[in-house]
Design a protein around this motif. Sequence first.
Motif, PDB file in Angstrom:
ATOM      1  N   ALA A 104       0.888  -1.623  -0.255  1.00 21.73           N
ATOM      2  CA  ALA A 104       0.306  -0.338  -0.049  1.00 21.73           C
ATOM      3  C   ALA A 104       1.093   1.868  -0.332  1.00 21.73           C
ATOM      4  N   ALA A 105       2.575   1.243   0.130  1.00 20.68           N
ATOM      5  CA  ALA A 105       2.907   2.294   0.739  1.00 20.68           C
ATOM      6  C   ALA A 105       3.603   2.541  -0.928  1.00 20.68           C
ATOM      7  N   ARG A 106       3.371   2.107  -2.044  1.00 21.25           N
ATOM      8  CA  ARG A 106       3.896   2.818  -3.077  1.00 21.25           C
ATOM      9  C   ARG A 106       2.471   1.918  -3.961  1.00 21.25           C
ATOM     10  N   GLN A 107       2.427   3.174  -5.291  1.00 21.32           N
ATOM     11  CA  GLN A 107       1.229   3.636  -6.416  1.00 21.32           C
ATOM     12  C   GLN A 107       1.762   2.414  -7.621  1.00 21.32           C
ATOM     13  N   VAL A 108       0.056   2.244  -7.723  1.00 23.92           N
ATOM     14  CA  VAL A 108       0.761   1.247  -9.170  1.00 23.92           C
ATOM     15  C   VAL A 108      -0.732   1.632 -10.046  1.00 23.92           C
ATOM     16  N   ALA A 110      -3.371   2.226 -12.431  1.00 20.53           N
ATOM     17  CA  ALA A 110      -4.790   2.291 -12.402  1.00 20.53           C
ATOM     18  C   ALA A 110      -5.800   2.521 -13.647  1.00 20.53           C
ATOM     19  N   VAL A 111      -6.495   2.068 -13.896  1.00 12.08           N
ATOM     20  CA  VAL A 111      -7.555   2.747 -14.661  1.00 12.08           C
ATOM     21  C   VAL A 111      -8.253   3.505 -13.479  1.00 12.08           C
ATOM     22  N   ASP A 112      -8.629   4.897 -13.323  1.00  9.75           N
ATOM     23  CA  ASP A 112      -9.935   5.202 -12.939  1.00  9.75           C
ATOM     24  C   ASP A 112     -10.944   4.886 -13.207  1.00  9.75           C
ATOM     25  N   PRO A 113     -11.983   4.007 -12.435  1.00 11.49           N
ATOM     26  CA  PRO A 113     -13.233   3.403 -12.356  1.00 11.49           C
ATOM     27  C   PRO A 113     -14.580   4.306 -13.509  1.00 11.49           C
ATOM     28  N   ASN A 114     -14.539   5.720 -12.526  1.00  4.32           N
ATOM     29  CA  ASN A 114     -15.235   7.149 -12.826  1.00  4.32           C
ATOM     30  C   ASN A 114     -15.187   7.249 -14.512  1.00  4.32           C
ATOM     31  N   THR A 115     -13.965   7.685 -14.588  1.00  3.70           N
ATOM     32  CA  THR A 115     -13.143   8.183 -15.501  1.00  3.70           C
ATOM     33  C   THR A 115     -13.133   7.327 -17.198  1.00  3.70           C
ATOM     34  N   GLY A 116     -12.178   6.226 -16.616  1.00  2.95           N
ATOM     35  CA  GLY A 116     -11.592   5.485 -17.627  1.00  2.95           C
ATOM     36  C   GLY A 116     -10.158   6.140 -17.383  1.00  2.95           C
ATOM     37  N   GLU A 117      -9.326   6.784 -17.010  1.00  4.70           N
ATOM     38  CA  GLU A 117      -8.343   7.993 -17.151  1.00  4.70           C
ATOM     39  C   GLU A 117      -7.406   6.495 -16.509  1.00  4.70           C
ATOM     40  N   ALA A 118      -5.893   6.882 -16.772  1.00  3.95           N
ATOM     41  CA  ALA A 118      -5.081   6.247 -16.227  1.00  3.95           C
ATOM     42  C   ALA A 118      -4.565   7.013 -15.275  1.00  3.95           C
ATOM     43  N   THR A 119      -4.290   6.338 -13.946  1.00  7.90           N
ATOM     44  CA  THR A 119      -3.869   6.735 -12.536  1.00  7.90           C
ATOM     45  C   THR A 119      -3.366   5.849 -11.451  1.00  7.90           C
ATOM     46  N   THR A 120      -3.790   5.954 -10.227  1.00  6.92           N
ATOM     47  CA  THR A 120      -2.452   4.920  -9.669  1.00  6.92           C
ATOM     48  C   THR A 120      -3.701   4.761  -8.829  1.00  6.92           C
ATOM     49  N   ARG A 121      -3.384   3.676  -8.125  1.00  4.60           N
ATOM     50  CA  ARG A 121      -4.002   3.422  -6.950  1.00  4.60           C
ATOM     51  C   ARG A 121      -2.968   3.043  -5.576  1.00  4.60           C
ATOM     52  N   GLU A 122      -3.568   2.135  -4.268  1.00  2.00           N
ATOM     53  CA  GLU A 122      -2.120   1.604  -4.050  1.00  2.00           C
ATOM     54  C   GLU A 122      -2.188   0.065  -3.801  1.00  2.00           C
ATOM     55  N   GLY A 123      -0.621  -0.274  -3.956  1.00  2.89           N
ATOM     56  CA  GLY A 123      -0.798  -1.396  -4.291  1.00  2.89           C
ATOM     57  C   GLY A 123      -1.183  -2.450  -3.661  1.00  2.89           C
ATOM     58  N   ALA A 124      -1.448  -3.699  -4.054  1.00  2.02           N
ATOM     59  CA  ALA A 124      -2.215  -4.928  -2.952  1.00  2.02           C
ATOM     60  C   ALA A 124      -0.843  -6.138  -3.970  1.00  2.02           C
ATOM     61  N   PRO A 125      -1.079  -7.030  -2.211  1.00  2.09           N
ATOM     62  CA  PRO A 125      -0.013  -7.686  -2.284  1.00  2.09           C
ATOM     63  C   PRO A 125      -0.645  -8.744  -3.734  1.00  2.09           C
ATOM     64  N   ALA A 126      -0.947  -9.143  -4.677  1.00  2.00           N
ATOM     65  CA  ALA A 126      -0.962  -9.500  -5.232  1.00  2.00           C
ATOM     66  C   ALA A 126      -0.246  -9.170  -6.912  1.00  2.00           C
ATOM     67  N   ASP A 127      -0.243  -7.632  -6.323  1.00  2.00           N
ATOM     68  CA  ASP A 127       0.698  -6.500  -8.083  1.00  2.00           C
ATOM     69  C   ASP A 127       2.039  -7.163  -7.610  1.00  2.00           C
ATOM     70  N   LYS A 128       2.872  -6.613  -8.112  1.00  2.00           N
ATOM     71  CA  LYS A 128       4.306  -6.945  -8.825  1.00  2.00           C
ATOM     72  C   LYS A 128       4.621  -5.326  -8.483  1.00  2.00           C
ATOM     73  N   PHE A 129       5.723  -4.825  -8.089  1.00  2.00           N
ATOM     74  CA  PHE A 129       7.135  -4.003  -8.103  1.00  2.00           C
ATOM     75  C   PHE A 129       6.502  -2.767  -8.980  1.00  2.00           C
ATOM     76  N   PRO A 130       5.761  -1.835  -8.614  1.00  2.00           N
ATOM     77  CA  PRO A 130       5.169  -1.322 -10.159  1.00  2.00           C
ATOM     78  C   PRO A 130       7.026  -0.078 -10.288  1.00  2.00           C
ATOM     79  N   LEU A 131       7.290  -0.146 -12.177  1.00  2.00           N
ATOM     80  CA  LEU A 131       8.165   0.696 -12.409  1.00  2.00           C
ATOM     81  C   LEU A 131       8.669   2.002 -12.012  1.00  2.00           C
ATOM     82  N   VAL A 132       9.775   2.633 -11.704  1.00  2.00           N
ATOM     83  CA  VAL A 132      10.002   3.933 -11.724  1.00  2.00           C
ATOM     84  C   VAL A 132      10.028   4.411 -12.721  1.00  2.00           C
ATOM     85  N   TYR A 133      10.230   4.601 -14.055  1.00  2.00           N
ATOM     86  CA  TYR A 133      10.055   5.059 -14.566  1.00  2.00           C
ATOM     87  C   TYR A 133       8.607   4.716 -15.578  1.00  2.00           C
ATOM     88  N   PRO A 134       8.233   5.688 -16.615  1.00  2.00           N
ATOM     89  CA  PRO A 134       6.860   4.740 -17.357  1.00  2.00           C
ATOM     90  C   PRO A 134       8.050   4.421 -18.327  1.00  2.00           C
TER      91      PRO A 134
END
Lengths: 279, 188, 446
Positions: A104-108, A110-134
């Motif tokens: 949760a301390a890292r942002q991964v 995500a897609v905003d469920p209302n607008t469909g725009e790219a955004t970020t959310r808190e990480g969950a255990p199933a996620d991988k470590f996010p990239l540092v640079y896009p």
Amino acid sequence: MVRVLAFLVGLFFSGMLLLSFIWGGVAFVSEPPVPTAEKEFHKHPEKAGFSFEGPFGKYDRAQLQRGFQVYSEVCAACHSLHQVAFRSLADLGYNEAEIKAIAAARQVPAVDPNTGEATTREGAPADKFPLVYPNNVAAAAANNNAIPPDLSLIAKARHDGANYVYSLLSGYQDQPAELVRKFPDAKTGEGLHYNPYFANLNLAMAPPLVMDGQVTYGEGQPKPTIDQMAKDVSAFLMWTAEPKMEARKSTGIAVVIFLLFATVLAYMSYQNIWANKKH
Amino acid sequence: MATEVQGTEAVMDEGEGVRRRDFINIAAVSFAGVGGLAVLYPLVTQMSPSADVLAQATTEVDLSAIQPGQAIKTVFRSQPLFVRQLTEKEIAEADAVDASSLRDPQTLEERTIEGKKQWLVTMGVCTHLGCVPLGAGEGENKGEYGGYFCPCHGSHYDTAARIRKGPAPKNLVVPEYQFTSDTAILVG
Amino acid sequence: MSFPWAEHYTPKNPVMKWVDERLPLPRLVYNAVGAGYPVPRNLNYFWNFGVLAGVALTIQLVTGIVLAMHYAANAGVAFDSVEHIMRDVNSGWLMRYAHANGASFFFIVVYLHIFRGLYYGSYKAPREMVWLLGVVIFLLMMATAFMGYVLPWGQMSFWGAQVITGLFAAIPVVGEPIQVWLLGGFAPGNAALNRFFSLHYLLPFVIAGVIILHIWALHIPGSSNPTGVEVKGPQDTVPFHPYYTAKDGFGLGVFLILLALMVFFAPNALGHPDNYIPANPLSTPAHIVPEWYFWPFYAILRAFTMDLVIPFTGIVLIPAKLLGVMAMFASILLLFFLPWIDTSPVRSGNYRPLFKKFWWLLILDVLVLGYCGGAPAEEPWVMISQIASAYYFAHFLIILPIIASIERPLPLPGSITEAVLAKGKFEGEQSAPPGMGSDTQPTGAA
């Protein structure tokens, strides 16, 4: 006919090779290969003495956790760990709640469920470590054109990887005066840092571990010297590269013992069957 | 080892020796058989869900936006999941049925969490052959019993998602879930 | 199939009898690798490697089919899908390491099989067809192994694909269009990866088919043996089962122990670290080297450093690059002609004192070539590989025919049985090279 043709073909290839050899020999004598700074000053990794070496070696959980701490506080700003999922940190001895907090301390992305725009959310255990640079372009732009490699597999992507990482991290030093005297052209350039364990001796990464106590270890852990931190993070990166190592070795011991028994039996059976047959 | 075996065999009488030989051959073949079976284990288990698939095996659903009478369709373990807030009328309809007369006898209480009777959480997978029933979306055909209707082979489910008519043998499956707060559930 | 005294298949089980009458498959297996195949009684451990090669192929097929269930042949995700296999798939790491090291072990046993054939003259009449089909299998294996190495889409995969398809670009005029055609692009990319995956899955089954032909051809004259003397009668042979199935069972145990040691305790020792770096078309690894089993051929490829020119005119007839490519292919293709190049009527190296010395020199030569092929392309390795490559061609194309005409072979035993019986009487009289003679068996068993 075949033999005549074979003879001619053999003569042709062997002859060309001998000519090449003589040519190369003449060149070798008239223009001997120039010694290079890399050849003379590059060092092979020092042995750090890890707990996971050898057929019975295991990871030291406390060391992996310390290494993860060093990674998080020092390396993670530039280097991703993109093959590793937060859930696999359970191997390090973290419990579910701790893993959730780490994720949760890292942002991964995500897609905003209302607008469909790219955004970020808190990480969950199933996620991988996010990239540092896009992407690599962004990574190069932010780092003076040197792309910080993903570290997930670094310990398998270099010869003697864990020792290499350890040696590299603890091996920064001033360029030897002898080197500059012998190879004036090989002087460490602007924005580069001399390190004899790096293949071409000069790397873009500034020394990441600069002082003892840079990372604060928990109660009862060894003193966080540069050497200790380098060792710990190297062990951690060996784990990220080869998380199944302990399962591999323990399976291997069982398999080899079984095969030894089976082979001895097979040998006895073989001798029995042939007992009356001279051969 | 081999010479030792032969040495002891030499002093044995013929019958003993033959039996012992057979035993060693049988043991060797048995070992090979055991080894072959052991190899099957990884070959079979590799087809089971991998760690990343299992890690996705829980889904959180936010209930705050679902009004009474509405349902949403979401995803749990790569399958559709229906979450419906029942109206008083729908609850009354479901309770009015004598459960023992049903093909798959269950009451609405048994299919919901105690005190949260209005929240009906079911898999959106028809128990006949796995199609996705209609009825979760606005304006979709809810079937003759006002719950869900599977268009593939005409199975009708009632407001508690119990099978009432058509070929499906069972009620829509209620997955394991729990309320993490008043407005959120964790499925799986 | 081969000898009149071969045992005949008589099914004991009524079900087998029923099947055999309608489809004689049990009979076929019985005659191929069962009691119905009489085999010389004096085979040594070097005759184990044929069966072991078959086992190695089976391991590759089984693990490969499993890996294909999880692998994604797409340049964007191939590397990550391999890591997915390594981290998340149940026993995935085992499958992948077994497949990667299994390939190496396949080549190890096939190389031993080939050098066994070279020493004991297994390529000579009447077994030329067995040998020719064997060379075909070897070529198919090389193609399959190369394409398999591309699949993880790491740095060595990418640059290996680039360099090997680049070999074809050396062909004058049509070379570059051929390279572009092979890759389906101007550099290795998704098109290349997909076709390599498709062919990597197909070719092993072609190999299996050619192996059936190889065994079929073998069963016409029957197996050769360490004396090189043909089978004369029933006393010279034993049924394949149980005699050689038992011996192969023991050999298989040793093989599996060695394979397990690599798979479980040094799984990456034979691989290159750079293949754990994702493919990057913008950066070439410092030293591009193929897998170890290609090193001797890679050394031959790189040994040609001089163009073939017409003296004093500067007109280049054949550029060095093309010479290297020609030589590399020639180094394998010449094996097709071996049965007609080596004309000595004596098969076994045990009775050919001069040939034996040169055979050992060839072993040494190929090992040196292998070392040079894995070393960086700089001195002294290039010069050493030039000498070693020159010997390689000279050995097969020049020296072998000469030996055949000047050598005086040792007297051959009258029969296999005579050789076997003589061995008990005069222990160690035969001067077989260490480990190569048929007397590696513990004599206590005789």
